[in-house]
Write a protein that holds these residues in place. Structure first.
Motif, PDB file in Angstrom:
ATOM      1  N   ASP A   1       1.533  11.527  -1.219  1.00  0.00           N
ATOM      2  CA  ASP A   1       0.683  10.682  -2.070  1.00  0.00           C
ATOM      3  C   ASP A   1       0.113   9.504  -1.278  1.00  0.00           C
ATOM      4  OD1 ASP A   1       1.041  12.293  -4.235  1.00  0.00           O
ATOM      5  OD2 ASP A   1       2.488  10.998  -5.264  1.00  0.00           O
ATOM      6  N   VAL A   2       0.965   8.907  -0.442  1.00  0.00           N
ATOM      7  CA  VAL A   2       0.502   7.790   0.394  1.00  0.00           C
ATOM      8  C   VAL A   2      -0.580   8.274   1.370  1.00  0.00           C
ATOM      9  CG1 VAL A   2       1.238   6.300   2.308  1.00  0.00           C
ATOM     10  CG2 VAL A   2       2.577   6.383   0.197  1.00  0.00           C
TER      11      VAL A   2
ATOM     12  N   ARG B   1       7.423   6.181   4.852  1.00  0.00           N
ATOM     13  CA  ARG B   1       6.354   5.290   4.388  1.00  0.00           C
ATOM     14  C   ARG B   1       6.326   3.999   5.216  1.00  0.00           C
ATOM     15  NH1 ARG B   1       6.894   4.752  -1.763  1.00  0.00           N
ATOM     16  NH2 ARG B   1       8.997   5.611  -1.553  1.00  0.00           N
TER      17      ARG B   1
ATOM     18  N   ARG C   1       0.809  -1.210   0.000  1.00  0.00           N
ATOM     19  CA  ARG C   1       0.000   0.000   0.000  1.00  0.00           C
ATOM     20  C   ARG C   1       0.848   1.268   0.000  1.00  0.00           C
ATOM     21  NH1 ARG C   1      -5.504   0.649   3.250  1.00  0.00           N
ATOM     22  NH2 ARG C   1      -6.062   2.654   2.411  1.00  0.00           N
TER      23      ARG C   1
ATOM     24  N   GLY D   1      -3.841   8.879  -0.440  1.00  0.00           N
ATOM     25  CA  GLY D   1      -4.489   7.591  -0.706  1.00  0.00           C
ATOM     26  C   GLY D   1      -5.187   7.071   0.539  1.00  0.00           C
TER      27      GLY D   1
ATOM     28  N   ARG E   1       3.773   1.278  -1.224  1.00  0.00           N
ATOM     29  CA  ARG E   1       4.540   1.111  -2.464  1.00  0.00           C
ATOM     30  C   ARG E   1       6.020   0.793  -2.263  1.00  0.00           C
ATOM     31  NH1 ARG E   1       2.164   6.630  -4.510  1.00  0.00           N
ATOM     32  NH2 ARG E   1      -0.045   6.174  -4.217  1.00  0.00           N
TER      33      ARG E   1
ATOM     34  N   GLN F   1      -8.297   9.085   1.244  1.00  0.00           N
ATOM     35  CA  GLN F   1      -9.397   8.911   0.294  1.00  0.00           C
ATOM     36  C   GLN F   1      -9.968   7.499   0.310  1.00  0.00           C
ATOM     37  OE1 GLN F   1      -7.491  10.419  -3.256  1.00  0.00           O
ATOM     38  NE2 GLN F   1      -8.190  12.499  -2.850  1.00  0.00           N
ATOM     39  N   GLU F   2      -9.141   6.511   0.700  1.00  0.00           N
ATOM     40  CA  GLU F   2      -9.601   5.129   0.577  1.00  0.00           C
ATOM     41  C   GLU F   2      -9.980   4.470   1.894  1.00  0.00           C
ATOM     42  OE1 GLU F   2      -6.212   3.401  -1.372  1.00  0.00           O
ATOM     43  OE2 GLU F   2      -6.349   4.986  -2.893  1.00  0.00           O
ATOM     44  N   SER F   3      -9.402   4.957   3.018  1.00  0.00           N
ATOM     45  CA  SER F   3      -9.557   4.155   4.238  1.00  0.00           C
ATOM     46  C   SER F   3     -10.754   4.539   5.102  1.00  0.00           C
ATOM     47  CB  SER F   3      -8.299   4.271   5.095  1.00  0.00           C
ATOM     48  OG  SER F   3      -8.245   5.551   5.689  1.00  0.00           O
TER      49      SER F   3
END
Ligand SMILES: Nc1ncnc2c1ncn2[C@@H]1O[C@H](COP(=O)(O)OP(=O)(O)OP(=O)(O)O)[C@@H](O)[C@H]1O
Length: 246
Positions: free
Chosen positions: A181-182, A148, A127, A185, A129, A188-190
């Motif tokens: 960016d992480v 990250r 996730r 993400g 990356r 927006q997704e979790s």
């Protein structure tokens, strides 16, 4: 309106004589994404560190997931499990590999099996990356990659709330974007509740439901990003924005 996941009521804190948090009232809804900004020394870090009990407030109430924070050690452990934190300086264990950094908490604190913890760790390394860095040591990674890993490590504990304390401010400029960016993400997704101390205003515009401006230990202004940036109401907010945007 859903119940608050975090509520601060008239919270005050002092370091010695210095009144670092002044009458803080704040209600956070589940899934809300909040960016906190303000001048250096305004109390932003102290505020979020009080929410996972890294710092103790002296007056007022802090209620997280319906439970008022006290000095009970078991409760503090539980809060730290549910409230993940990403720091400016990564705070990874340098003598452990990336994978070991990620599985330590799930195995020892959440009592997961090694296999389960490894599977979860690999999922989150994907996730963020960097699945190919699992066997490296933190010192072999760039700052952006280390941050990250730190984000993935928090996610492995399956937190309900994530706190970010200036996660990109120690990074070289070219690495800031990969970490943001992480985080975008994740936001927006979790659906996870996120409080983020940052001066990355592009990030704030993109993902924040609310931007909070602090100065001298007080919340001076809070609003949606559009209103906050395009029509700040307070003179101190305007001055701060003019300094960081130009
Ligand atoms: N443990 C401590 N003991 C005494 N004073 C402290 C302590 N931690 C922070 N302070 C002081 O409290 C004030 C607020 O610190 P805090 O780190 O919360 O501010 P901040 O808004 O996050 O600042 P920055 O953006 O520079 O990180 C600062 O003046 C700081 O020097």
């Amino acid at each position: 309106m859903p119940d608050a996941i975090i509520r601060l009521e008239d919270v005050n804190k002092w370091y010695g004589q210095f009144h670092v948090l002044r009458h803080i009232d704040l209600t956070v809804s589940p899934g809300e994404r909040i960016v906190i900004c303000g001048p250096s020394g305004s109390g932003k870090s102290t505020l979020i560190r009080c929410i996972n009990r890294l710092e103790e407030h002296q007056q007022g109430r802090i209620v997280v997931e319906g439970i008022e924070l006290t000095n009970d050690l078991k409760q503090i452990e539980a809060i730290r499990r549910d409230v993940g934190m990403v720091f400016q300086h990564f705070n990874l264990f340098p003598h452990l590999t990336v994978l070991e950094n990620l599985t330590l908490g799930p195995v020892w604190v959440l009592k997961k099996s090694k296999a389960q913890a490894t599977a979860t760790a690999m999922k989150y390394l994907e996730r963020v990356r960097i699945p190919d860095q699992a066997q490296k040591f933190p010192g072999q990674l760039s700052g952006g990659q280390q941050q990250r890993v730190a984000i993935a490590r928090s996610l492995c504990m399956d937190p309900k709330i994530m706190l970010f304390d200036e996660p990109t401010s120690a990074l070289d400029p070219e690495m800031v974007k990969e970490v943001l960016d992480v985080m975008v993400g994740l936001a927006q997704e979790s659906g996870m509740t996120m409080l983020c101390v940052t001066h990355e205003m592009g990030f704030a515009r993109k993902v924040a439901d609310r931007v909070i401006f602090m100065d001298q230990g007080e919340i001076i202004e809070q609003n949606t990003p559009d209103r906050f940036f395009d029509a700040p109401e307070n003179e101190r907010t305007r001055l701060f924005l003019s300094q960081i945007l130009h």
